[in-house]
Design a protein around this motif. Structure first.
Motif, PDB file in Angstrom:
ATOM      1  N   VAL A  45       0.844  -1.199   0.000  1.00  0.00           N
ATOM      2  CA  VAL A  45       0.000   0.000   0.000  1.00  0.00           C
ATOM      3  C   VAL A  45       0.877   1.247   0.000  1.00  0.00           C
ATOM      4  O   VAL A  45       0.619   2.198  -0.739  1.00  0.00           O
ATOM      5  N   MET A  46       1.938   1.241   0.818  1.00  0.00           N
ATOM      6  CA  MET A  46       2.837   2.400   0.865  1.00  0.00           C
ATOM      7  C   MET A  46       3.489   2.640  -0.490  1.00  0.00           C
ATOM      8  O   MET A  46       3.594   3.781  -0.945  1.00  0.00           O
ATOM      9  N   GLY A  54       4.308   6.378   8.535  1.00  0.00           N
ATOM     10  CA  GLY A  54       3.540   7.258   9.421  1.00  0.00           C
ATOM     11  C   GLY A  54       2.231   7.714   8.799  1.00  0.00           C
ATOM     12  O   GLY A  54       1.200   7.799   9.486  1.00  0.00           O
ATOM     13  N   THR A  55       2.257   8.016   7.510  1.00  0.00           N
ATOM     14  CA  THR A  55       1.028   8.419   6.813  1.00  0.00           C
ATOM     15  C   THR A  55       0.046   7.261   6.764  1.00  0.00           C
ATOM     16  O   THR A  55      -1.166   7.453   6.981  1.00  0.00           O
ATOM     17  N   ILE A  74      -0.675  -6.617   8.907  1.00  0.00           N
ATOM     18  CA  ILE A  74      -1.868  -5.829   8.600  1.00  0.00           C
ATOM     19  C   ILE A  74      -2.138  -5.938   7.098  1.00  0.00           C
ATOM     20  O   ILE A  74      -1.230  -5.772   6.285  1.00  0.00           O
ATOM     21  N   TYR A  75      -3.385  -6.224   6.771  1.00  0.00           N
ATOM     22  CA  TYR A  75      -3.796  -6.371   5.373  1.00  0.00           C
ATOM     23  C   TYR A  75      -4.869  -5.341   5.045  1.00  0.00           C
ATOM     24  O   TYR A  75      -5.692  -4.980   5.881  1.00  0.00           O
ATOM     25  N   ASP A  80     -10.658  -1.015  -0.980  1.00  0.00           N
ATOM     26  CA  ASP A  80     -10.630   0.114  -0.043  1.00  0.00           C
ATOM     27  C   ASP A  80      -9.527   1.107  -0.401  1.00  0.00           C
ATOM     28  O   ASP A  80      -9.721   2.321  -0.316  1.00  0.00           O
ATOM     29  N   VAL A  81      -8.372   0.592  -0.813  1.00  0.00           N
ATOM     30  CA  VAL A  81      -7.268   1.461  -1.232  1.00  0.00           C
ATOM     31  C   VAL A  81      -7.679   2.239  -2.477  1.00  0.00           C
ATOM     32  O   VAL A  81      -7.435   3.443  -2.591  1.00  0.00           O
TER      33      VAL A  81
END
Length: 93
Positions: A45-46, A54-55, A74-75, A80-81
């Motif tokens: 995701v990052m 942090g974001t 964590i998934y 959602d993304v």
């Protein structure tokens, strides 16, 4: 007889810069959902959103991005993304 072309270090550097510029282009669309797996890990995701840890934590804390925790991992659902990127996310607390 085949023609031999040499690639210089400068050629590779120029290609790298052009590639990164293209990948960071504003308005870049995410993959089609049929080409994407359903669940993403934090690092994916990052990378996809070009954000820091942090974001990503802030998005989780605010409820802007739903997640599921399995063990220590964590998934995030791809859907959602995608909604977050499109600005259609709903804050859920």
């Amino acid at each position: 007889m085949a023609i031999v072309e040499f690639i210089t270090k400068e050629d590779l550097e120029k290609f790298k810069l052009e590639l990164f510029a293209e990948l960071r282009r504003p308005g870049q669309k995410l993959h089609k959902q049929s080409e994407q797996k359903e669940w993403l890990k934090s690092y994916e995701v990052m990378k996809l959103l070009s954000i820091s840890p942090g974001t990503l934590q802030s998005l989780r804390n605010s409820g802007s991005l739903k997640f599921n925790k399995v063990g220590g991992l964590i998934y995030y659902k791809y859907e959602d993304v995608s909604l977050l990127v499109e600005g259609k996310n709903r804050v859920v607390r």
